[in-house]
Design a protein around this motif. Structure first.
Motif, short mmCIF file in Angstrom:
data_model
loop_
_atom_site.label_atom_id
_atom_site.label_comp_id
_atom_site.label_asym_id
_atom_site.label_seq_id
_atom_site.Cartn_x
_atom_site.Cartn_y
_atom_site.Cartn_z
N PHE A 315 12.20 8.44 2.88
CA PHE A 315 12.60 6.90 2.74
C PHE A 315 13.20 6.45 0.81
O PHE A 315 13.09 5.61 0.88
CB PHE A 315 10.95 6.39 3.06
N GLY A 317 14.51 4.62 -2.03
CA GLY A 317 14.76 3.47 -2.83
C GLY A 317 14.89 1.89 -1.36
O GLY A 317 15.68 1.04 -2.06
N LYS A 318 14.07 2.48 -0.80
CA LYS A 318 13.68 1.80 0.39
C LYS A 318 13.36 0.17 -0.61
O LYS A 318 13.13 -1.32 0.34
CB LYS A 318 12.91 1.55 2.07
N ASP A 319 12.28 0.39 -1.28
CA ASP A 319 11.71 -0.63 -1.46
C ASP A 319 11.75 -0.64 -3.48
O ASP A 319 11.26 -1.69 -3.65
CB ASP A 319 10.11 -0.10 -1.96
N GLU A 376 9.57 4.08 -7.92
CA GLU A 376 9.46 5.15 -6.79
C GLU A 376 9.16 6.06 -7.30
O GLU A 376 10.42 6.71 -8.27
CB GLU A 376 10.45 4.83 -5.48
N GLU A 512 6.51 3.68 10.44
CA GLU A 512 7.76 4.62 10.27
C GLU A 512 6.91 6.18 9.26
O GLU A 512 6.40 4.97 8.46
CB GLU A 512 9.18 4.17 9.57
N TYR A 514 7.98 10.28 8.83
CA TYR A 514 9.95 10.93 8.54
C TYR A 514 9.05 12.69 8.79
O TYR A 514 7.58 12.91 8.64
CB TYR A 514 9.86 10.51 7.06
N THR A 576 5.39 3.98 -3.69
CA THR A 576 6.88 2.95 -3.66
C THR A 576 6.62 1.91 -4.16
O THR A 576 4.89 1.39 -3.82
CB THR A 576 7.31 3.28 -3.07
#
Length: 604
Positions: A315, A317-319, A376, A512, A514, A576
């Motif tokens: 995940f 770089g998503k936030d 992050e 979500e 992983y 994050t």
């Protein structure tokens, strides 16, 4: 010239320092009559307000009966000891604030020791005398004993004492309630000595720094000798012995909650200097013609380290806004400039850094601040720093103090002794038992959550670094294993419902996850890989209402510090701006098995 008094307020966490500063500001009419200021005016950082603790020391200045009183509010946690040691250098006296029920606590001792060592004049304030079960006379005796144990001089032992309640807004030199805090303000003027006026060439040590996007970095300190003027050319003397020629662009003194621009600051007053670049805390601003440096500030060594790396989860770089190793390195280096007790080292890997700090809270505040700024990162398990002293492996030990209702004291003693702690003191305070232990710092990691569970949330614990002593051997870690996600998808209520008897979940349905993410605590030792993302298979004839039968317990929410205490060596935390997730360092199960096999064969 106006008379000056410089005072620092020191106390254990939650004994009422910031509330007292509020009352001083209100009594001396710093604010307009109709101005709405709220509470805890000095705790202006979001994190400080949320946690109800002071993290950064701050200055304010008030005028009472024609005397300027510079007030320095200091943190109470020993994790921020680096902050306290510096700012005490600006004071000539200290107000030691003690709770009328709890009495002197470990952090009180820590900060007081530093103040007495600097030969500051103490005034003792026994706060919260309106609380039920309070025992002001006993607490006064305990404070005297503490001064005596810390080798206070005859003069320091003869300290004046004030009693009162910061919340109700009164302090008096006896237990009789009065109208306001003016007796205390009179006491400050009477007992705290004015700063010593040293004639001669300019000397000022930088003990704190501020930053303004408009003015750049601002140096704060107390003028120890001579006078500093606006536009003056000065010599900046650094710790490594180098001397730089610089110019004072602007000068400010503290007034109320803000600063006021001036053209000169005399010896003994606190001021902020604008226009110097590349200075560090501890540097001396001296006269250009004959520069003389003041002794460099020494700060207690860090006792704990953590590995900070870039976020390399699926995940990534998503936030966050800042995700590269360059962003991470620049931010950590910037932090070391003002956070004296923090050290950062590069590792063999380009995207990982070793960060050394004073404890879990100290490092946790740094991570939380970075997260809010949009970073992050991944952080590993906290490790204590081991030293070799006289050929022996030594580790840091702490003094742990626990106040707990009598019926739970047995459980507390049991928990601490399992972690190699030794009990030194056990005494009753009303219905509470007061216990003191000496315990390796490693034993404290993960102890708080266990203790709160075992004492129905009633235990109050505090600890402070004591000394390095020989290594105590292995300490049992977490008893239970974890449940690890098998695939990357959204969790389903159907799967979690079926797995609830296997453990306590850290995720809700619809989140979500992983591969390799820790999603629950197992009820047994040993880790288990589970599928929490399987949807319910639909049949063409369903019993009505059979879907409502699933009853899912809400997820266990864990704070950043709890996660830091919870994870083991092969686990890490992904931080994050929006999420905190625990995961295995190696996400793939086959790779994890290979590594553990190779480690076992190396040990054989």
């Amino acid at each position: 010239m106006m008379e000056i008094r410089n005072i620092a307020i020191i106390a254990h966490v939650d004994h009422g320092k910031t509330t007292l500063v509020d009352k001083i500001l209100h009594t001396t009419k710093v604010f307009r009559e109709n101005q709405d200021t709220g509470d805890l005016i000095m705790d202006n950082n979001d994190l400080e307000r949320e946690r109800g603790i002071t993290i950064f020391s701050k200055n304010a200045s008030v005028t009472y009966k024609g005397v300027k009183i510079n007030v320095i509010d200091t943190p109470g946690h020993s994790d921020f000891g680096g902050e306290v040691e510096r700012v005490l250098k600006m004071a000539d006296g200290v107000l030691l604030l003690v709770d009328a029920f709890e009495g002197p606590m470990p952090q009180t001792r820590f900060v007081l020791q530093k103040a007495l060592h600097l030969n500051l004049k103490p005034i003792v304030i026994i706060n919260k005398v309106d609380k039920p079960n309070c025992r002001p006379d006993e607490v006064h005796d305990a404070v005297f004993e503490l001064f005596f144990n810390l080798d206070a001089t005859e003069e320091q032992l003869d300290f004046p004492t004030f009693y009162g309640s910061g919340k109700n807004g009164w302090f008096n030199n006896s237990l009789t309630q009065c109208e306001d805090i003016t007796p205390l303000l009179d006491g400050i003027i009477k007992y705290v000595p004015p700063p010593t006026i040293n004639e001669g060439a300019l000397q000022m040590q930088i003990t704190s720094l501020d930053y303004s996007s408009f003015l750049g970095r601002i140096a704060i300190g107390k003028v120890a000798r001579g006078v500093i003027n606006e536009g003056q050319n000065i010599a900046l003397m650094q710790a490594d012995g180098s001397i730089k020629r610089m110019k004072v662009r602007e000068l400010y003194v503290f007034e109320g909650m803000g600063k006021r621009k001036v053209t000169e600051v005399v010896c003994g007053d606190l001021c902020a200097v604008v226009g110097l670049d590349e200075f560090n805390i501890g540097d001396t601003i001296a006269d250009l013609e004959n520069p003389e440096a003041l002794p460099v500030i020494s700060v207690d060594e860090p006792t704990m380290s953590m590995l900070f790396s870039i976020n390399n989860s699926p995940f990534f770089g998503k936030d966050g806004k800042f995700v590269t190793s360059r962003h991470l390195r620049d931010r950590l280096m910037k932090e070391t400039e003002k956070n004296l007790a923090l050290r950062v080292e590069d590792t063999d890997e380009a995207d990982s850094f070793l960060v050394y700090g004073r404890g879990i809270l100290h490092l946790g505040i740094l991570i939380e601040t970075m997260r809010r700024e949009g970073y992050e990162l991944t952080v590993g398990q906290p490790q204590v720093l081991v030293k070799t002293i006289d050929g022996k492996k030594c580790e840091p030990y702490e003094i742990l103090v626990v106040d707990v209702p009598s019926e739970f004291s047995g459980r507390v003693i049991d928990l601490v002794t399992q972690r190699k702690g030794e009990m030194h003191i056990m005494e009753s305070k009303g219905e509470m038992q007061h216990l003191e232990f000496e315990i390796p710092s490693r034993g404290l990691i993960g102890l708080r959550s266990n203790m709160l569970t075992n004492t129905a949330g009633e235990a109050v614990m505090a600890h402070r670094f004591n000394e390095y002593k020989p290594w105590k051997g292995p300490i049992p870690g977490r008893n239970n294993g974890v449940l690890i996600s098998k695939n990357q998808e959204r969790t389903t209520g159907y799967s979690i419902d079926k797995l609830q008897d296997r453990g306590t979940f850290f995720v809700d349905p619809g989140e979500e996850v992983y591969v390799g993410q820790i999603i629950a605590e197992h009820i047994k030792p040993g880790d288990l890989i589970v599928n929490a993302t399987e949807p319910k298979k639909l049949t063409n004839h369903r019993a009505s209402g059979s879907d409502d039968a699933s009853r899912i317990a809400p997820k266990t929410l864990m704070t950043l510090e709890e996660c830091m205490e919870y994870i083991q060596q092969d686990e890490c935390i992904e931080v994050t701006p929006k999420n905190i997730r625990m995961r295995k360092v190696i996400l793939n199960e086959d790779d994890r098995k290979k590594v553990s096999k190779s480690m076992k064969s190396e040990m054989v």
